[in-house]
Write a protein that holds these residues in place. Structure first.
Motif, PDB file in Angstrom:
ATOM      1  N   VAL A 123      84.341  -1.429  95.564  1.00  0.00           N
ATOM      2  CA  VAL A 123      85.069  -0.369  94.865  1.00  0.00           C
ATOM      3  C   VAL A 123      86.556  -0.385  95.210  1.00  0.00           C
ATOM      4  CG1 VAL A 123      83.072   1.159  94.707  1.00  0.00           C
ATOM      5  CG2 VAL A 123      84.550   1.285  96.717  1.00  0.00           C
ATOM      6  N   ASP A 181      84.179  -2.017  90.710  1.00  0.00           N
ATOM      7  CA  ASP A 181      84.686  -0.794  90.105  1.00  0.00           C
ATOM      8  C   ASP A 181      85.953  -1.097  89.313  1.00  0.00           C
ATOM      9  OD1 ASP A 181      84.437   2.302  90.210  1.00  0.00           O
ATOM     10  OD2 ASP A 181      86.555   1.920  90.634  1.00  0.00           O
ATOM     11  N   GLU A 182      86.232  -0.292  88.304  1.00  0.00           N
ATOM     12  CA  GLU A 182      87.422  -0.518  87.485  1.00  0.00           C
ATOM     13  C   GLU A 182      88.700  -0.513  88.326  1.00  0.00           C
ATOM     14  OE1 GLU A 182      89.751   1.511  83.669  1.00  0.00           O
ATOM     15  OE2 GLU A 182      87.593   1.844  83.931  1.00  0.00           O
ATOM     16  N   VAL A 216      82.346  -1.602  86.535  1.00  0.00           N
ATOM     17  CA  VAL A 216      81.879  -0.215  86.423  1.00  0.00           C
ATOM     18  C   VAL A 216      83.084   0.619  86.003  1.00  0.00           C
ATOM     19  CG1 VAL A 216      80.841   1.741  87.620  1.00  0.00           C
ATOM     20  CG2 VAL A 216      80.179  -0.590  88.236  1.00  0.00           C
ATOM     21  N   THR A 225      76.222   5.190  92.446  1.00  0.00           N
ATOM     22  CA  THR A 225      77.389   4.373  92.773  1.00  0.00           C
ATOM     23  C   THR A 225      78.040   4.794  94.086  1.00  0.00           C
ATOM     24  OG1 THR A 225      78.918   5.816  91.563  1.00  0.00           O
ATOM     25  CG2 THR A 225      77.878   4.028  90.337  1.00  0.00           C
TER      26      THR A 225
END
Length: 304
Positions: A123, A181-182, A216, A225
């Motif tokens: 992330v 993660d984005e 994501v 998440t």
């Protein structure tokens, strides 16, 4: 069977066999140490996989913990020879790396070199072996001064370079699934130029089908998440029990081999993977970010 065992699998199989046999025999680590005339710390290191064991020591140890079947003894002796050779030759076992890499990191590096599949969940940043050298350096520089010394940064950066060489050389036989993660795709770690190089490399690996990457997005909301960054490695995809988990938790890291824990993390990974952007959409998103960064860099070079 021993000749077909990879070095990492051999070391893991041996230490787990020794630990399980000792527990079945009702012996404590202290009792083993006293019987073998070792220090307690040596027994702990052998069972943890941080130390290998010489064949001359292994045979009496097997007798003491109740392993007397000739076929089993011969198998473990053969496996021990494979494991011992690997540890002497591995770059990450050299003193300068042992001093600056955690025990869990060294185990992770060994497993990466032998794994059949790796599942990355992150992330914050790109997975270590997929980082370009410039991105890896910027990532390490982002740590507070009190966290890492300059010497530690140097050896950890060098270890990432060596890990990257090993992992990329094995693509094809090694399957990689990166779930990111984005924010990983948006955080310009190292600045626009460094991050652009990193994104181009990830795009190349994904577009060429060498790795599988899914994003994501920010609008994906699910409690599943809420996990720390982790790497899940399979040493044998036909054996669920061969999976090991490397996890960063707070200011430390750890290797977990408990099957319940690895199974739970794998199930969570699969759930998010199936709900995340497809690989094609993720590649398109990376292509868009690359175009945006190229335009930004061009504007800075040629301001109106």
């Amino acid at each position: 069977m021993a000749e077909e065992v990879s070095p990492a699998v051999a070391r893991r199989r041996l230490r787990l066999a020794l630990r399980d046999a000792r527990e079945r025999a009702g012996k404590t680590q202290q009792e083993v140490a006293e019987q073998m005339e070792w220090s307690l710390s040596k027994v702990i290191r052998i069972e943890a996989g941080d130390n290998t064991i010489a064949p001359n020591d292994l045979r009496p140890l097997l007798t003491f913990i109740g392993i007397k079947d000739r076929a089993v003894v011969n198998e473990l002796m053969a496996i021990a020879k494979i494991a011992r050779t690997r540890q002497r030759q591995a770059w990450y076992q050299r003193p300068e790396y042992r001093e600056h890499l955690t025990y869990a990191m060294r185990q992770q590096i060994e497993y990466e070199a032998e794994a059949e599949a790796i599942w990355y969940w992150s992330v914050f940043y790109m997975p270590g072996p997929l980082q370009t050298p410039e991105y890896a350096h910027a990532n390490l520089e982002s740590f507070d001064d009190e966290d890492l010394s300059e010497e530690q940064r140097h050896y950890r950066a060098e270890s990432r370079r060596l890990r990257r060489e090993v992992v990329l050389s094995r693509l094809g036989e090694l399957k990689i699934f990166a779930l990111l993660d984005e924010s990983v795709f948006r955080r310009p770690l190292g600045g626009p130029d460094v991050f652009l190089g990193q994104l181009r490399e990830m795009h190349r690996l994904a577009a060429d089908g060498l790795i599988k990457v899914r994003m994501v997005p920010f609008d994906f909301v699910a409690s599943v998440t809420n996990n720390a960054t982790f790497d899940l490695l399979s040493l044998d995809m036909a054996d669920e029990g061969s999976e090991v988990l490397y996890r960063e938790v707070g200011v430390t890291d750890e290797i977990i081999e408990d099957r319940t824990t690895t199974r739970r993390h794998h199930a969570r990974f699969d759930k998010i993977w199936n709900d995340a952007y497809t690989e094609e959409d993720t590649i398109d998103f990376m292509r868009g970010r690359i175009s945006d960064l190229e335009a930004l860099i061009e504007r800075r070079k040629n301001p109106e």
